[in-house]
Design a protein around this motif. Structure first.
Motif, short mmCIF file in Angstrom:
data_model
loop_
_atom_site.label_atom_id
_atom_site.label_comp_id
_atom_site.label_asym_id
_atom_site.label_seq_id
_atom_site.Cartn_x
_atom_site.Cartn_y
_atom_site.Cartn_z
N ALA A 52 0.85 -1.19 0.00
CA ALA A 52 0.00 0.00 0.00
C ALA A 52 0.89 1.24 0.00
CB ALA A 52 -0.92 0.00 1.21
N ASP A 53 0.32 2.36 -0.47
CA ASP A 53 1.09 3.60 -0.46
C ASP A 53 1.34 4.08 0.97
OD1 ASP A 53 1.34 4.03 -3.29
OD2 ASP A 53 -0.81 4.48 -3.31
N LEU A 54 0.34 3.93 1.82
CA LEU A 54 0.48 4.30 3.24
C LEU A 54 0.08 3.11 4.08
CD1 LEU A 54 0.71 6.10 5.76
CD2 LEU A 54 -1.59 6.97 5.26
N VAL A 55 1.00 2.65 4.89
CA VAL A 55 0.71 1.61 5.88
C VAL A 55 0.69 2.29 7.24
CG1 VAL A 55 1.43 -0.57 6.91
CG2 VAL A 55 1.81 -0.15 4.47
N LEU A 56 -0.50 2.39 7.82
CA LEU A 56 -0.67 3.13 9.07
C LEU A 56 -0.86 2.14 10.22
CD1 LEU A 56 -0.82 6.02 10.16
CD2 LEU A 56 -3.30 5.92 9.89
N ILE A 57 0.24 1.92 10.94
CA ILE A 57 0.18 1.03 12.10
C ILE A 57 -0.60 1.72 13.21
CG2 ILE A 57 1.59 -0.26 13.76
CD1 ILE A 57 3.90 -0.07 11.76
N LEU A 110 6.32 5.33 10.32
CA LEU A 110 5.94 5.28 8.91
C LEU A 110 7.17 4.86 8.11
CD1 LEU A 110 4.00 8.65 8.60
CD2 LEU A 110 3.01 6.37 8.90
N ASP A 111 6.99 3.91 7.16
CA ASP A 111 8.12 3.57 6.29
C ASP A 111 8.32 4.68 5.27
OD1 ASP A 111 6.25 3.18 4.19
OD2 ASP A 111 6.04 1.06 4.69
N ALA A 112 9.40 4.59 4.50
CA ALA A 112 9.76 5.68 3.58
C ALA A 112 8.66 5.94 2.57
CB ALA A 112 11.06 5.34 2.88
N ARG A 113 8.06 4.88 2.05
CA ARG A 113 6.99 5.06 1.07
C ARG A 113 5.78 5.74 1.70
NH1 ARG A 113 4.09 0.21 -2.47
NH2 ARG A 113 2.50 1.53 -3.46
N SER A 114 5.50 5.39 2.96
CA SER A 114 4.36 5.99 3.65
C SER A 114 4.59 7.48 3.92
CB SER A 114 4.10 5.25 4.97
OG SER A 114 3.67 3.92 4.73
N VAL A 115 5.84 7.84 4.26
CA VAL A 115 6.14 9.26 4.45
C VAL A 115 5.93 10.03 3.15
CG1 VAL A 115 7.92 10.94 5.04
CG2 VAL A 115 7.71 8.83 6.36
N ALA A 167 2.82 10.56 14.09
CA ALA A 167 3.96 9.76 13.64
C ALA A 167 5.06 10.66 13.08
CB ALA A 167 3.50 8.75 12.60
N LEU A 168 4.68 11.67 12.32
CA LEU A 168 5.67 12.61 11.77
C LEU A 168 6.40 13.34 12.89
CD1 LEU A 168 3.56 14.11 8.86
CD2 LEU A 168 5.54 12.61 8.60
N TRP A 169 5.67 13.80 13.89
CA TRP A 169 6.30 14.54 14.98
C TRP A 169 7.24 13.66 15.80
CZ3 TRP A 169 8.31 18.64 16.55
CH2 TRP A 169 8.50 18.95 17.90
N LEU A 213 13.39 11.86 11.05
CA LEU A 213 12.84 12.65 9.94
C LEU A 213 13.49 14.02 9.98
CD1 LEU A 213 10.60 12.90 7.70
CD2 LEU A 213 9.14 13.91 9.48
N PRO A 214 14.10 14.47 8.89
CA PRO A 214 14.74 15.79 8.90
C PRO A 214 13.75 16.88 9.30
CG PRO A 214 15.33 14.58 6.91
CD PRO A 214 14.26 13.79 7.58
N ILE A 215 14.19 17.78 10.16
CA ILE A 215 13.32 18.85 10.63
C ILE A 215 12.83 19.70 9.46
CG2 ILE A 215 13.17 20.90 12.08
CD1 ILE A 215 13.21 18.22 13.61
N LYS A 216 13.71 19.96 8.51
CA LYS A 216 13.29 20.78 7.36
C LYS A 216 12.19 20.08 6.56
CE LYS A 216 17.60 23.34 6.71
NZ LYS A 216 18.76 23.59 5.80
N ARG A 217 12.28 18.77 6.46
CA ARG A 217 11.21 18.06 5.73
C ARG A 217 9.92 18.10 6.54
NH1 ARG A 217 11.02 11.82 3.31
NH2 ARG A 217 9.24 12.24 1.92
#
Length: 827
Positions: A507-512, A524-529, A550-552, A560-564
Motif C-alpha cells: 500500500a502507499d500508506l501503511v498506518l500502524i 511510517l516507512d519511507a513510502r508511507s512518508v 507519527a511525523l512529529w 525525519l529531517p526537521i526541514k522536511r
C-alpha cells in the motif's frame, strides 16, 4: 528531610493506629479584604479513635492552642506537625491556629480583582495543602466527614463541598455552616468565598435532583458561556449515572472558575474549581470549547474515580487520573457535540505521554511514590495521558461493556473507601474472564513504550516492536487515488512478541495502530512518508491525527529531517480543518525550529515559518476558527522575526484581515512580540495596560516588560524571578516567559552559573509549586552539558524531586543537541 514531606511508611503507620470519625473546621475570613491582614483564624476539632498513645496532626501556620480530650496541652510543633500524646481509645482534639493567605495557588489563595477592587478566595489542596488551611490528617486513606463553618463578609457567596444549612447575618459579617460531608480525604475538601457572579440551574434524573451552579468573577461574567457549561454538565451527569450505575453521591454540583490557578481543574466533590483560562476573553475556537468540555467531564468522572473510591496512597494516583483522563475523552465523544475528542487525544494528549515516557525519570503507571514531594511531580504525562492511553487498550482487550461492568462492581464494593491496584483487577478479571493481571504486569507495572514498524522478511511482512508488550491493534492500508489517500483495508492484529508475521498487502500508506487502539510509537516507512507528504490533508480526522503524530515523533527522534517536517507542515497545515489538531501542529512546528535545528539554520526557518503563518492567516475564511488560530500563530512567530512587524502592528491597530476577532489576549500577544523584537516601547505597554487594566492585562504587561531585548531588562526580570517573593504564581510564570522570550539566549547566557547556584536554595525556601517553575522555566539551554552534569555530580544528596526535575531538563537538552547534530546526516 523536612517534616512537611510526609512519607508513605509513616503515614501507613499512622492510619493503622488512628481511625477518624469526623472533623469540624471553623474559618474566620472576615478580614480577608484588608491587605494588611495576612492570616485567618482556623479552629479544627478532630474526633478519632486510637490504638496508639501518640500521633501527629498536620498543619502549616501558627498554632495558638492545643486541647486533647478537654485538657489544654503544651504546643509541640515543628512548623508542619503538631505532636499529640496521651491518647485514649476515643479522642477529641481541638487545634486553634492561624493560616496564611496564599499568593502561590496553594492553600487558601487570595486575589484582589483590579477591575472592581473586590477580594476573591478559593482553596487548592492536592496533594497536601489542606494543612495550610486546617489541622488534619494529610493522607488520602484517612477519610472523615467534614463540617465547615465560615465567618465571612456579608454579601459574599460562601461555598464548600456541601450546601449550607445555616446562614446567620451579623451586621457586616455572616456565618455560614455547611452540612456534614460524606467521608472524604482531606485533599478534596474545599472552600471558596467572595462576591462571585453565579448562574443557577439543576439536573434531574428520576427522583434525583442536583442543584447546579456556575461561578466566576463579575468582571469575567460576559465571557462565562454558562449555558454551554451547564449543557455539558447535564450531559455528563446523564452519561456517568448510566455508565456507572451509581447515582451522583455528593448533593449539589457547583463549578467555579478562579484566578491565578495552578491546575486546569480540581475535582473537589460538590465544588469543582477551574482555571479562568477556560473563559476566553472575546474569541475562542470550538477546539478550545471542546477542551473545556473534556475537562468538565474529566473532573466529573472523578466524582466516582477518586472521590467516591480513593487510592490508599499516591502510588495509585492512576486509579483516579488515568481513568478520568480516559473518561473525559470517552464521554466527550459519546455524550456531547465534541465528537472529535479522540482525534485530539491521539495527536496532542498522547504526545505528552510519549515525551514523558522517554525521559530517564519515566516510571510505571502504578508508581513507587515514597513521599509527598515525589507525589507532587507524578501528576505527569505517565499518570494522565499514558494511563488513559493504556486504558483505551484495556477496553479493547476486555470489551467496552465488560470494562464498565467491572467499574460498576468496583464502585459498589469500595464506595467511600480506599483501594489499590489489586482491588480493581479483581473486578475486571471476574467480569471479563481474561488474564487482566498479566495485562497489568505488561502495561501498568512497567515503564517505557514500544516502537512499532514493519519489515519485509523474504516473502512475508513482519510487524516488529521494541520493548515487546501485548497489543491489540489495526493496520490500515491506504492508496493514493488522484492525490487523495483512501483506506482500502484495515487488518486487526494481536501481537505480543518482538516479531510477528502479518498479512498486510502492499500500500502507499501503511498506518500502524489505525484507529489508535494501543499505546506505542508507530513508525511510517519511507513510502508511507512520501504518501503522507502528498495526501496528508485528504485523510479522515483520526488517521490524519495519527499521521501528524507519527511525523512529529520521527522528527523529535531524529529520524525525519526537521526541514522536511516543516515542509510537510507548510504544505498541509493551512488545510487542517480540525482546530485541535492544528493547534498541536502549529506548536510543534514552532518548537522544532527553536530546539531541533542548528543555530545557523534557525533564522531562515523562522522567517519561513512567519511567512507560512501570515499566508495562512490571510487565506483563512473571515471570522473562522482557522483564521483565529493562524492569527495567534502569526503573533507568536513575530516574537522571533521582525520582518512582518509592520503587519503585526497593523493587525494590532485593527487593520488585519477581514473578519478577524482581535480580543485582548491576541492584542497582548502581538504587542509582546513587537516588544520582544524592539518594535514596541514601554510607553506602548503602558498604553495597552490602560486599555486593559484587568488582572489578565496586568499579568500580560509583566511578560511584555520582561521581554524587552536588552541585557538589562532580561537581567532585571531574571533577578525578580529568583528574589521577588511578592510575585504571585502567575506573575512569576510570566516573568520567566519574558526572560526566555524570542529565543534570545544571547541576552541571558551569562546567568547559567547563577542558575545552578540558586536552585537548591529556591527549593528549600519556596513552595514546591513556585520552585518547580523556577527550576524548569529558567534551566539553561546551553550547547554544553558540563554545568548540569557537574551540579548533578556535586548534589547527589539534593532532594529527589529537585534532582528529578534537573535530570529531566538535562534529557530534553541532550535530545535537542542530538537531533541538531543529526540534521546534516539526514539532509
Amino acid at each position: 528531610m523536612s517534616s512537611a514531606n510526609l512519607t508513605r511508611e509513616e503515614t501507613a503507620a499512622r492510619s493503622a493506629g488512628i481511625t477518624v470519625r469526623d472533623i469540624r473546621v471553623e474559618l474566620d475570613i472576615r478580614q480577608a479584604p484588608d491587605p494588611q491582614v495576612g492570616g485567618f483564624g482556623s479552629t479544627t476539632t478532630l474526633r478519632f479513635d486510637a490504638t496508639t498513645d501518640a500521633t501527629w496532626i498536620d498543619f502549616i501556620g501558627e498554632v495558638r492552642a492545643v486541647t486533647v480530650n478537654g485538657d489544654d496541652r503544651p504546643v509541640v510543633y515543628d512548623g508542619a506537625r503538631i505532636a499529640i500524646s496521651g491518647l485514649q481509645a476515643s479522642n477529641t482534639v481541638v487545634i486553634d491556629g492561624i493560616g496564611l493567605y496564599s499568593r502561590s495557588g496553594e492553600g487558601l489563595h487570595r486575589f484582589v480583582d483590579p477591575v472592581d477592587g473586590e477580594t476573591y478566595l478559593y482553596t487548592q489542596y492536592e496533594p497536601a495543602d489542606s494543612r495550610r488551611v486546617m489541622a488534619c490528617f494529610e493522607q488520602p486513606d484517612m477519610k472523615a466527614s467534614y463540617t465547615f463553618v465560615v465567618h465571612a463578609p456579608a454579601g459574599w457567596h460562601v461555598l464548600s463541598n456541601q450546601s449550607s444549612i445555616r446562614v446567620a447575618e451579623q451586621g457586616e459579617a455572616q456565618t455560614v455552616e455547611f452540612a456534614p460531608t460524606l467521608p472524604l480525604s482531606s485533599y478534596i475538601t474545599a472552600v471558596a468565598a467572595g462576591p462571585y457572579h453565579r448562574v443557577d440551574a439543576e439536573w434531574t434524573r428520576g427522583d434525583q435532583m442536583v442543584a447546579l451552579g456556575v461561578l466566576c468573577r463579575p468582571s469575567l461574567a460576559e465571557f462565562l458561556e454558562a449555558d454551554e457549561i451547564i449543557q455539558v454538565t447535564r450531559q455528563g451527569l446523564d452519561f456517568f449515572t448510566d455508565a456507572f450505575a451509581f447515582p451522583y453521591p455528593w448533593g449539589k454540583y457547583d463549578q467555579i472558575f478562579v484566578p491565578e490557578y495552578n491546575l486546569g481543574a480540581m475535582e473537589n466533590p460538590g465544588l469543582v474549581t477551574f482555571t479562568e483560562a477556560y473563559l476566553s476573553r472575546g474569541a475562542a475556537t470550538d477546539a478550545q470549547r471542546g477542551s473545556r468540555a473534556n475537562t468538565i467531564l474529566h473532573e466529573m468522572a472523578h466524582m466516582w474515580f477518586g472521590d467516591l473510591v480513593t487510592m490508599r496512597w499516591w502510588d495509585d494516583l492512576w486509579l483516579k487520573e488515568s481513568f478520568a483522563d480516559y473518561m473525559g475523552s470517552h464521554a466527550s465523544f459519546a455524550a456531547t457535540r465534541f465528537t472529535d475528542a479522540w482525534e485530539r487525544f491521539a495527536a496532542n494528549r498522547k504526545a505528552w505521554a510519549y515525551q514523558q515516557d522517554q525521559l530517564p525519570t519515566t516510571h510505571p503507571i502504578v508508581a513507587d511514590i515514597t513521599d509527598l514531594e515525589a507525589a507532587k511531580l507524578n501528576f505527569d504525562g505517565i499518570t494522565y495521558a499514558k494511563g488513559a492511553s493504556v486504558l483505551k487498550q484495556l477496553v479493547a482487550f476486555v470489551g467496552e461493556e465488560r470494562f464498565f461492568e467491572g467499574a460498576r462492581r468496583y464502585f459498589a464494593a469500595h464506595a467511600f473507601g480506599n483501594t489499590t491496584l489489586d482491588d480493581l483487577l479483581v473486578q475486571l478479571e471476574d467480569v471479563s474472564g481474561r488474564d487482566v493481571r498479566a495485562w497489568s504486569r505488561a502495561w501498568l507495572e512497567t515503564s517505557g513504550m514500544s516502537t512499532l514498524w514493519i519489515e519485509d522478511a523474504g516473502d512475508e511482512r513482519v510487524l516488529v516492536q521494541s520493548d515487546p508488550r501485548p497489543h491489540r491493534l489495526r493496520v490500515g492500508l491506504y492508496d493514493l487515488d488522484g492525490g487523495a489517500l483512501v483506506r482500502r483495508e484495515s487488518v486487526e492484529v494481536d501481537i505480543a512478541d518482538e516479531r510477528t508475521p502479518i498479512r498486510v498487502q502492499d500500500a502507499d500508506l501503511v498506518l500502524i495502530n489505525d484507529d489508535d487502539l494501543t499505546y506505542a510509537k508507530a513508525r511510517l516507512d519511507a513510502r508511507s512518508v512520501d504518501a503522507v507528504e502528498q495526501g496528508l490533508s485528504t485523510l479522515d480526522p483520526l488517521p490524519r491525527a495519527l499521521a501528524w503524530s507519527a511525523l512529529w515523533n520521527a522528527a523529535r527522534d531524529g529520524e525525519l529531517p526537521i526541514k522536511r517536517y516543516l515542509a510537510i507542515v507548510a504544505a498541509h497545515a493551512a488545510a487542517e480543518e480540525n482546530m485541535g489538531l492544528l493547534a498541536g501542529v502549529i506548536a510543534n512546528a514552532a518548537y522544532s525550529i527553536g530546539h531541533y535545528l542548528p543555530e545557523p539554520e534557525r533564522s531562515a526557518q523562522r522567517a519561513g515559518w512567519l511567512e507560512t503563518t501570515w499566508a495562512a492567516l490571510n487565506g483563512a475564511a473571515p471570522g473562522s476558527d482557522a483564521q483565529l488560530s493562524w492569527a495567534r500563530a502569526f503573533a507568536a512567530a513575530s516574537a522571533f522575526d521582525s520582518s512582518r512587524a509592520g503587519e503585526a502592528r497593523g493587525v494590532l491597530d485593527g487593520r488585519g484581515p477581514e473578519g478577524l476577532r482581535i480580543d485582548p489576549d491576541l492584542r497582548w500577544t502581538l504587542l509582546t512580540a513587537l516588544a520582544t523584537t524592539g518594535q514596541a516601547s514601554a510607553a506602548d505597554i503602558d498604553a495597552e495596560l490602560e486599555r486593559d487594566a484587568t488582572a489578565s492585562g496586568r499579568t500580560a504587561a509583566v511578560r511584555a516588560r520582561a521581554a524587552a531585548p536588552s541585557r538589562s531588562a532580561r537581567a532585571a526580570a531574571w533577578d525578580a524571578a529568583w528574589d521577588d517573593e511578592s510575585l504571585t504564581n502567575d506573575h512569576l510564570s510570566t516573568t520567566i516567559d519574558g526572560v526566555r522570550a524570542g529565543g534570545r539566549r544571547d541576552l541571558i547566557e551569562d546567568r547559567d552559573a547563577d542558575y545552578f547556584a540558586r536552585i537548591l536554595g529556591a527549593w528549600s525556601t519556596r513552595s514546591i509549586e513556585l520552585a518547580r517553575r523556577l527550576v524548569v522555566g529558567l534551566f539553561p539551554a546551553s550547547d554544553d552539558l558540563t554545568m548540569v552534569d557537574a551540579w548533578l555530580a556535586e548534589n547527589t544528596d539534593a532532594p529527589g524531586a529537585l534532582r528529578r526535575l534537573v535530570i529531566e531538563q538535562r534529557d530534553h537538552l541532550a535530545r535537542e543537541l542530538r537531533v541538531r547534530a543529526l540534521q546534516a546526516q539526514l539532509a
